[in-house]
Scaffold this motif. Structure first.
Motif, PDB file in Angstrom:
ATOM      1  N   ARG A  85     -61.125   5.394  11.930  1.00  0.00           N
ATOM      2  CA  ARG A  85     -60.190   6.434  12.348  1.00  0.00           C
ATOM      3  C   ARG A  85     -60.938   7.575  13.026  1.00  0.00           C
ATOM      4  NH1 ARG A  85     -57.362   2.706  11.170  1.00  0.00           N
ATOM      5  NH2 ARG A  85     -55.703   2.643   9.605  1.00  0.00           N
ATOM      6  N   HIS A 123     -56.508   0.482   1.490  1.00  0.00           N
ATOM      7  CA  HIS A 123     -57.411   1.084   0.508  1.00  0.00           C
ATOM      8  C   HIS A 123     -56.584   1.622  -0.652  1.00  0.00           C
ATOM      9  CE1 HIS A 123     -56.045   4.573   2.796  1.00  0.00           C
ATOM     10  NE2 HIS A 123     -56.598   4.075   3.880  1.00  0.00           N
ATOM     11  N   HIS A 162     -52.175  -0.740   6.864  1.00  0.00           N
ATOM     12  CA  HIS A 162     -51.663   0.210   7.855  1.00  0.00           C
ATOM     13  C   HIS A 162     -52.580   0.312   9.066  1.00  0.00           C
ATOM     14  CE1 HIS A 162     -54.205   2.448   5.062  1.00  0.00           C
ATOM     15  NE2 HIS A 162     -54.470   3.309   6.032  1.00  0.00           N
ATOM     16  N   HIS A 164     -52.368   2.428  13.235  1.00  0.00           N
ATOM     17  CA  HIS A 164     -51.596   3.387  14.035  1.00  0.00           C
ATOM     18  C   HIS A 164     -51.727   2.999  15.509  1.00  0.00           C
ATOM     19  CE1 HIS A 164     -52.261   5.542  10.327  1.00  0.00           C
ATOM     20  NE2 HIS A 164     -53.495   5.898  10.634  1.00  0.00           N
ATOM     21  N   ASP A 176     -53.834  14.237   8.141  1.00  0.00           N
ATOM     22  CA  ASP A 176     -53.813  13.261   7.055  1.00  0.00           C
ATOM     23  C   ASP A 176     -54.158  13.991   5.765  1.00  0.00           C
ATOM     24  OD1 ASP A 176     -53.692  10.931   8.827  1.00  0.00           O
ATOM     25  OD2 ASP A 176     -55.813  11.317   9.235  1.00  0.00           O
TER      26      ASP A 176
END
Ligand code: GTQ
Ligand code: FE2
Length: 381
Positions: A85, A123, A162, A164, A176
Protein backbone atom coordinates in the motif's frame (compact mmCIF):
# COMPACT_ATOMS: atom_id res chain seq x y z
CA UNK A 1 35.54 -15.61 32.06
CA UNK A 2 33.26 -12.81 31.05
CA UNK A 3 29.57 -13.34 30.62
CA UNK A 4 27.49 -11.35 28.13
CA UNK A 5 26.72 -7.90 29.48
CA UNK A 6 23.35 -7.86 31.18
CA UNK A 7 20.76 -5.77 29.33
CA UNK A 8 19.42 -4.70 32.70
CA UNK A 9 20.54 -1.77 34.75
CA UNK A 10 19.11 -1.38 38.20
CA UNK A 11 20.18 1.89 39.78
CA UNK A 12 20.79 2.17 43.51
CA UNK A 13 19.49 5.66 44.32
CA UNK A 14 19.27 7.73 47.49
CA UNK A 15 15.57 8.28 48.00
CA UNK A 16 13.20 8.17 50.98
CA UNK A 17 11.22 5.29 49.42
CA UNK A 18 14.30 3.25 48.46
CA UNK A 19 16.61 1.11 50.64
CA UNK A 20 19.80 2.69 52.00
CA UNK A 21 22.55 2.58 49.37
CA UNK A 22 25.49 0.50 50.56
CA UNK A 23 28.18 -1.60 48.83
CA UNK A 24 26.12 -4.68 49.77
CA UNK A 25 22.99 -3.20 48.12
CA UNK A 26 24.91 -2.37 44.95
CA UNK A 27 26.21 -5.94 44.91
CA UNK A 28 22.67 -7.27 45.41
CA UNK A 29 21.53 -5.21 42.39
CA UNK A 30 24.41 -6.57 40.25
CA UNK A 31 23.22 -10.05 41.31
CA UNK A 32 19.69 -9.22 40.12
CA UNK A 33 21.08 -7.98 36.82
CA UNK A 34 23.15 -11.07 36.12
CA UNK A 35 20.18 -13.35 36.87
CA UNK A 36 17.82 -11.10 34.82
CA UNK A 37 15.67 -10.13 37.76
CA UNK A 38 14.09 -6.76 38.53
CA UNK A 39 12.71 -5.79 41.92
CA UNK A 40 9.31 -4.12 42.12
CA UNK A 41 10.47 -1.39 44.49
CA UNK A 42 12.64 0.43 41.89
CA UNK A 43 9.96 0.23 39.18
CA UNK A 44 6.63 0.64 40.91
CA UNK A 45 6.17 4.36 40.18
CA UNK A 46 6.46 3.73 36.44
CA UNK A 47 4.62 0.39 36.34
CA UNK A 48 1.75 1.15 38.66
CA UNK A 49 1.02 4.89 38.54
CA UNK A 50 -2.00 6.38 40.31
CA UNK A 51 -3.59 6.97 36.90
CA UNK A 52 -2.59 6.38 33.25
CA UNK A 53 0.45 8.39 32.17
CA UNK A 54 0.56 7.71 28.46
CA UNK A 55 3.90 7.27 26.73
CA UNK A 56 2.17 8.93 23.76
CA UNK A 57 1.87 12.71 23.60
CA UNK A 58 -0.75 14.97 22.03
CA UNK A 59 0.14 15.92 18.48
CA UNK A 60 -1.51 17.50 15.45
CA UNK A 61 -0.76 16.79 11.77
CA UNK A 62 -1.81 19.28 9.09
CA UNK A 63 -3.75 17.74 6.21
CA UNK A 64 -2.20 20.12 3.67
CA UNK A 65 1.29 18.86 4.56
CA UNK A 66 0.26 15.19 4.56
CA UNK A 67 -1.57 15.56 1.30
CA UNK A 68 1.39 17.27 -0.43
CA UNK A 69 3.78 14.51 0.69
CA UNK A 70 1.32 11.80 -0.39
CA UNK A 71 1.19 13.44 -3.84
CA UNK A 72 4.99 13.34 -4.06
CA UNK A 73 4.92 9.68 -3.02
CA UNK A 74 2.40 9.12 -5.82
CA UNK A 75 5.06 10.22 -8.32
CA UNK A 76 8.01 8.43 -6.74
CA UNK A 77 6.76 5.26 -5.09
CA UNK A 78 5.01 2.52 -7.05
CA UNK A 79 2.27 0.53 -5.35
CA UNK A 80 2.50 -3.23 -5.64
CA UNK A 81 3.23 -6.61 -4.12
CA UNK A 82 5.51 -6.51 -1.10
CA UNK A 83 5.03 -2.91 0.02
CA UNK A 84 1.30 -3.53 -0.55
CA UNK A 85 0.00 0.00 0.00
CA UNK A 86 1.09 3.60 -0.60
CA UNK A 87 0.17 4.39 3.01
CA UNK A 88 2.06 6.90 5.14
CA UNK A 89 1.49 6.58 8.86
CA UNK A 90 1.35 9.16 11.63
CA UNK A 91 4.21 8.57 14.08
CA UNK A 92 3.57 9.84 17.58
CA UNK A 93 6.71 11.82 18.54
CA UNK A 94 6.96 10.00 21.88
CA UNK A 95 6.68 6.45 20.54
CA UNK A 96 10.27 5.96 19.43
CA UNK A 97 9.87 6.75 15.75
CA UNK A 98 7.54 3.78 15.22
CA UNK A 99 4.57 4.32 12.87
CA UNK A 100 2.15 4.36 15.79
CA UNK A 101 -0.25 7.28 16.26
CA UNK A 102 -1.03 5.99 19.76
CA UNK A 103 0.07 2.87 21.68
CA UNK A 104 -2.80 0.91 20.04
CA UNK A 105 -3.79 2.75 16.83
CA UNK A 106 -2.38 3.16 13.34
CA UNK A 107 -3.54 6.13 11.26
CA UNK A 108 -2.26 6.72 7.73
CA UNK A 109 -2.94 8.68 4.61
CA UNK A 110 -3.23 6.36 1.61
CA UNK A 111 -2.90 7.54 -1.98
CA UNK A 112 -3.84 5.84 -5.23
CA UNK A 113 -3.07 7.26 -8.68
CA UNK A 114 -5.48 7.05 -11.64
CA UNK A 115 -5.91 3.47 -12.82
CA UNK A 116 -3.79 2.02 -10.03
CA UNK A 117 -4.54 -1.19 -8.09
CA UNK A 118 -3.47 -1.98 -4.56
CA UNK A 119 -3.04 -5.78 -4.56
CA UNK A 120 -5.26 -8.17 -2.65
CA UNK A 121 -4.24 -9.37 0.80
CA UNK A 122 -5.72 -10.19 4.17
CA UNK A 123 -4.56 -9.79 7.74
CA UNK A 124 -5.84 -10.15 11.27
CA UNK A 125 -5.57 -6.40 11.85
CA UNK A 126 -8.98 -4.72 11.88
CA UNK A 127 -9.20 -1.72 9.57
CA UNK A 128 -11.35 1.09 8.22
CA UNK A 129 -11.15 3.83 5.60
CA UNK A 130 -12.51 7.33 6.05
CA UNK A 131 -12.80 9.82 3.20
CA UNK A 132 -12.28 13.52 3.86
CA UNK A 133 -12.04 14.53 0.19
CA UNK A 134 -12.24 13.09 -3.28
CA UNK A 135 -13.74 9.97 -4.77
CA UNK A 136 -13.02 7.42 -7.47
CA UNK A 137 -11.54 4.50 -5.53
CA UNK A 138 -13.46 1.30 -4.90
CA UNK A 139 -12.27 -1.00 -2.15
CA UNK A 140 -13.06 -4.62 -2.98
CA UNK A 141 -13.74 -6.58 0.21
CA UNK A 142 -14.41 -10.29 -0.23
CA UNK A 143 -15.31 -9.64 -3.88
CA UNK A 144 -17.73 -6.81 -3.02
CA UNK A 145 -16.76 -3.50 -4.67
CA UNK A 146 -17.48 -0.63 -2.26
CA UNK A 147 -17.36 2.99 -3.48
CA UNK A 148 -15.48 5.64 -1.49
CA UNK A 149 -16.86 9.18 -1.40
CA UNK A 150 -16.37 12.18 0.87
CA UNK A 151 -17.73 11.50 4.35
CA UNK A 152 -18.05 7.75 3.90
CA UNK A 153 -16.79 5.44 6.64
CA UNK A 154 -15.78 1.95 5.50
CA UNK A 155 -15.00 -0.58 8.24
CA UNK A 156 -13.38 -3.84 7.29
CA UNK A 157 -12.86 -6.48 9.96
CA UNK A 158 -9.72 -8.57 10.07
CA UNK A 159 -9.11 -11.58 7.79
CA UNK A 160 -11.26 -10.33 4.89
CA UNK A 161 -9.54 -10.33 1.50
CA UNK A 162 -9.26 -6.77 0.22
CA UNK A 163 -7.81 -4.76 -2.65
CA UNK A 164 -8.37 -1.18 -3.81
CA UNK A 165 -8.65 0.19 -7.33
CA UNK A 166 -8.80 3.71 -8.66
CA UNK A 167 -11.30 3.70 -11.52
CA UNK A 168 -10.98 7.38 -12.45
CA UNK A 169 -8.51 9.81 -14.00
CA UNK A 170 -7.89 11.59 -10.68
CA UNK A 171 -5.66 10.54 -7.79
CA UNK A 172 -7.42 9.94 -4.49
CA UNK A 173 -6.30 10.24 -0.85
CA UNK A 174 -8.06 8.92 2.23
CA UNK A 175 -7.19 7.83 5.75
CA UNK A 176 -6.82 4.30 7.09
CA UNK A 177 -7.25 3.37 10.74
CA UNK A 178 -6.03 -0.02 11.98
CA UNK A 179 -5.16 -1.73 15.26
CA UNK A 180 -1.61 -2.49 14.01
CA UNK A 181 0.20 -1.28 17.18
CA UNK A 182 -2.13 -3.28 19.44
CA UNK A 183 -1.69 -6.51 17.48
CA UNK A 184 2.06 -5.82 17.30
CA UNK A 185 2.45 -5.56 21.06
CA UNK A 186 0.32 -8.64 21.79
CA UNK A 187 1.87 -10.70 18.91
CA UNK A 188 -1.45 -11.59 17.29
CA UNK A 189 -0.72 -10.85 13.61
CA UNK A 190 -1.29 -13.16 10.65
CA UNK A 191 -1.00 -12.01 7.01
CA UNK A 192 -1.56 -13.60 3.59
CA UNK A 193 -1.05 -12.39 0.04
CA UNK A 194 -4.03 -12.74 -2.28
CA UNK A 195 -4.20 -12.38 -6.05
CA UNK A 196 -1.92 -9.78 -7.63
CA UNK A 197 -4.82 -8.39 -9.63
CA UNK A 198 -8.53 -8.60 -9.04
CA UNK A 199 -10.76 -10.11 -11.72
CA UNK A 200 -12.45 -8.01 -14.39
CA UNK A 201 -15.78 -8.99 -12.81
CA UNK A 202 -14.67 -7.30 -9.59
CA UNK A 203 -13.32 -4.23 -11.38
CA UNK A 204 -16.81 -2.80 -11.33
CA UNK A 205 -17.89 0.57 -10.02
CA UNK A 206 -21.37 0.23 -8.49
CA UNK A 207 -22.84 3.14 -6.57
CA UNK A 208 -23.77 0.76 -3.76
CA UNK A 209 -22.01 -2.39 -2.63
CA UNK A 210 -23.78 -5.72 -2.10
CA UNK A 211 -23.27 -5.22 1.64
CA UNK A 212 -25.16 -1.91 1.55
CA UNK A 213 -28.02 -3.41 -0.43
CA UNK A 214 -28.37 -6.09 2.26
CA UNK A 215 -27.58 -4.21 5.45
CA UNK A 216 -28.03 -0.43 5.00
CA UNK A 217 -31.74 -0.23 5.73
CA UNK A 218 -32.33 1.24 9.21
CA UNK A 219 -33.87 -1.22 11.63
CA UNK A 220 -34.29 -3.92 9.00
CA UNK A 221 -32.27 -7.10 9.29
CA UNK A 222 -32.16 -9.41 6.27
CA UNK A 223 -33.53 -12.78 7.41
CA UNK A 224 -31.32 -14.96 5.24
CA UNK A 225 -28.02 -13.14 5.76
CA UNK A 226 -25.74 -14.36 8.53
CA UNK A 227 -22.70 -12.23 9.30
CA UNK A 228 -19.57 -14.33 9.21
CA UNK A 229 -16.57 -13.48 11.31
CA UNK A 230 -16.14 -10.55 13.65
CA UNK A 231 -17.12 -6.99 12.83
CA UNK A 232 -19.95 -5.33 10.98
CA UNK A 233 -21.33 -6.90 7.78
CA UNK A 234 -22.06 -3.36 6.50
CA UNK A 235 -18.99 -2.20 4.57
CA UNK A 236 -19.93 1.46 4.06
CA UNK A 237 -21.66 4.07 6.18
CA UNK A 238 -22.51 6.82 3.73
CA UNK A 239 -22.18 10.49 4.56
CA UNK A 240 -25.77 11.35 3.70
CA UNK A 241 -27.00 9.16 6.58
CA UNK A 242 -24.42 10.45 9.08
CA UNK A 243 -25.08 14.07 8.10
CA UNK A 244 -28.84 13.70 8.41
CA UNK A 245 -28.56 11.99 11.81
CA UNK A 246 -26.46 14.86 13.16
CA UNK A 247 -28.66 17.57 11.63
CA UNK A 248 -31.78 15.88 13.07
CA UNK A 249 -30.23 15.68 16.55
CA UNK A 250 -29.45 19.40 16.52
CA UNK A 251 -32.88 20.29 15.12
CA UNK A 252 -34.60 18.26 17.84
CA UNK A 253 -32.55 20.05 20.48
CA UNK A 254 -33.59 23.41 19.02
CA UNK A 255 -37.20 22.31 19.51
CA UNK A 256 -36.44 21.69 23.19
CA UNK A 257 -36.28 17.92 22.76
CA UNK A 258 -33.41 15.89 24.14
CA UNK A 259 -31.04 14.07 21.81
CA UNK A 260 -27.73 15.90 21.72
CA UNK A 261 -24.86 14.90 24.02
CA UNK A 262 -24.77 18.57 25.14
CA UNK A 263 -26.23 21.84 23.85
CA UNK A 264 -24.73 22.47 20.40
CA UNK A 265 -22.97 19.10 20.35
CA UNK A 266 -24.50 16.24 18.35
CA UNK A 267 -22.78 12.88 18.02
CA UNK A 268 -23.31 9.42 16.54
CA UNK A 269 -21.43 6.16 16.81
CA UNK A 270 -21.03 3.84 13.83
CA UNK A 271 -22.54 0.49 14.84
CA UNK A 272 -22.89 -3.05 13.56
CA UNK A 273 -26.50 -3.41 12.31
CA UNK A 274 -26.56 -7.06 13.45
CA UNK A 275 -25.46 -6.42 17.05
CA UNK A 276 -25.81 -2.63 17.65
CA UNK A 277 -22.29 -2.86 19.10
CA UNK A 278 -19.08 -1.34 17.78
CA UNK A 279 -18.26 -1.87 14.10
CA UNK A 280 -14.93 -3.59 14.84
CA UNK A 281 -13.75 -5.68 17.81
CA UNK A 282 -10.91 -3.28 18.61
CA UNK A 283 -11.93 0.08 17.10
CA UNK A 284 -14.81 2.45 17.87
CA UNK A 285 -15.72 5.20 15.43
CA UNK A 286 -17.91 8.27 15.88
CA UNK A 287 -18.82 11.55 14.19
CA UNK A 288 -19.27 14.68 16.29
CA UNK A 289 -20.83 17.98 15.19
CA UNK A 290 -20.13 21.05 17.31
CA UNK A 291 -22.10 24.14 16.33
CA UNK A 292 -20.38 27.47 15.74
CA UNK A 293 -19.45 29.12 19.05
CA UNK A 294 -19.97 25.95 21.12
CA UNK A 295 -17.19 24.66 23.38
CA UNK A 296 -17.35 21.11 24.71
CA UNK A 297 -16.66 20.28 28.36
CA UNK A 298 -13.26 18.63 28.92
CA UNK A 299 -13.54 14.82 29.02
CA UNK A 300 -10.86 12.30 29.77
CA UNK A 301 -11.02 8.59 29.12
CA UNK A 302 -8.82 5.56 29.42
CA UNK A 303 -7.66 4.51 25.96
CA UNK A 304 -6.54 6.67 23.08
CA UNK A 305 -8.24 8.37 20.14
CA UNK A 306 -7.34 9.81 16.77
CA UNK A 307 -9.48 12.61 15.35
CA UNK A 308 -9.77 13.99 11.84
CA UNK A 309 -11.51 17.28 11.15
CA UNK A 310 -14.11 16.43 8.55
CA UNK A 311 -15.39 19.97 8.15
CA UNK A 312 -15.28 23.43 9.65
CA UNK A 313 -12.56 24.80 11.87
CA UNK A 314 -11.91 25.54 15.49
CA UNK A 315 -9.59 25.06 18.42
CA UNK A 316 -8.94 21.82 20.25
CA UNK A 317 -7.22 21.29 23.58
CA UNK A 318 -5.57 18.00 24.57
CA UNK A 319 -3.89 18.09 27.97
CA UNK A 320 -1.56 21.12 27.85
CA UNK A 321 -1.62 21.44 24.05
CA UNK A 322 -3.99 23.73 22.15
CA UNK A 323 -4.13 23.90 18.35
CA UNK A 324 -6.26 25.49 15.71
CA UNK A 325 -7.58 22.87 13.32
CA UNK A 326 -9.23 22.93 9.94
CA UNK A 327 -10.54 20.47 7.35
CA UNK A 328 -8.50 17.26 7.15
CA UNK A 329 -6.20 17.96 10.11
CA UNK A 330 -5.55 14.98 12.39
CA UNK A 331 -4.64 14.90 16.06
CA UNK A 332 -4.23 12.33 18.82
CA UNK A 333 -5.66 12.21 22.33
CA UNK A 334 -3.58 9.93 24.57
CA UNK A 335 -5.12 8.02 27.46
CA UNK A 336 -6.48 10.05 30.36
CA UNK A 337 -5.64 13.50 28.96
CA UNK A 338 -8.60 15.88 28.95
CA UNK A 339 -9.96 16.79 25.53
CA UNK A 340 -12.18 19.68 24.56
CA UNK A 341 -13.08 21.38 21.29
CA UNK A 342 -14.43 24.77 20.29
CA UNK A 343 -16.00 25.51 16.94
CA UNK A 344 -14.93 28.81 15.38
CA UNK A 345 -15.08 30.49 12.02
CA UNK A 346 -11.94 29.82 10.02
CA UNK A 347 -10.40 29.23 6.64
CA UNK A 348 -12.73 26.42 5.60
CA UNK A 349 -16.36 27.12 6.29
CA UNK A 350 -18.47 24.01 6.45
CA UNK A 351 -21.86 23.52 4.88
CA UNK A 352 -23.41 23.20 8.32
CA UNK A 353 -21.42 26.11 9.80
CA UNK A 354 -20.19 23.64 12.42
CA UNK A 355 -17.04 21.77 13.34
CA UNK A 356 -17.44 18.12 12.30
CA UNK A 357 -14.97 15.79 14.00
CA UNK A 358 -14.47 12.18 12.95
CA UNK A 359 -13.07 10.16 15.84
CA UNK A 360 -11.77 6.63 16.26
CA UNK A 361 -10.51 4.96 19.40
CA UNK A 362 -9.56 1.68 21.05
CA UNK A 363 -12.57 1.89 23.43
CA UNK A 364 -13.94 -1.61 22.58
CA UNK A 365 -10.71 -3.14 23.90
CA UNK A 366 -10.90 -1.18 27.13
CA UNK A 367 -14.60 -2.01 27.55
CA UNK A 368 -14.09 -5.73 26.88
CA UNK A 369 -11.31 -5.81 29.49
CA UNK A 370 -13.40 -3.75 31.94
CA UNK A 371 -10.72 -1.03 31.92
CA UNK A 372 -12.83 1.77 30.48
CA UNK A 373 -13.22 4.90 32.63
CA UNK A 374 -14.54 8.34 31.69
CA UNK A 375 -14.44 11.59 33.60
CA UNK A 376 -16.18 14.80 32.55
CA UNK A 377 -15.23 18.15 34.02
CA UNK A 378 -17.27 21.31 33.90
CA UNK A 379 -15.61 24.11 31.94
CA UNK A 380 -14.68 25.90 35.21
CA UNK A 381 -13.05 22.91 36.96
O1 GTQ B 1 -5.30 -0.61 2.75
O2 GTQ B 1 -5.06 -2.70 3.20
O3 GTQ B 1 -2.73 1.94 6.03
O4 GTQ B 1 -3.19 -3.37 4.95
C1 GTQ B 1 -2.06 -0.28 6.46
C2 GTQ B 1 -2.18 -1.62 6.17
C3 GTQ B 1 -3.71 0.19 4.78
C4 GTQ B 1 -4.80 -1.53 3.42
C5 GTQ B 1 -2.82 0.63 5.76
C6 GTQ B 1 -3.07 -2.07 5.20
C7 GTQ B 1 -3.84 -1.14 4.50
FE1 FE2 C 1 -4.82 -4.32 4.27
Amino acid sequence: MSTAASPLHIAAVESPDQPVVSPALVELYRGFESELLVPLWTEIGDLMPAHPRSRAVPHRWRWQALRALAEQAGDLVPVGRGGERRAIALANPALGGRPFATPTLWAAIQYLMPGEDAPEHRHTQHAFRFVVEGSGVWTVVGGDAVPMNRGDFLPQAGWNWHAHHNATSEPMAWIDGLDIPLQYVVDAQFFEFGRDTISEAERITPERSRSERLWAHPGLRPLAATPTGPGTPLLSYKWEHTDRALADQLALATDGQAGCVAPGHAAVRYTDPATAGDVLPTIRAEMHRITRGTETAPVRETGSSVYQVFDGSGTVTVGDATWTVTRGDLFVVPSWLPFSARSEAGASDSDSGALDLFRFSDAPVFEALRLHRTQTHSKDD
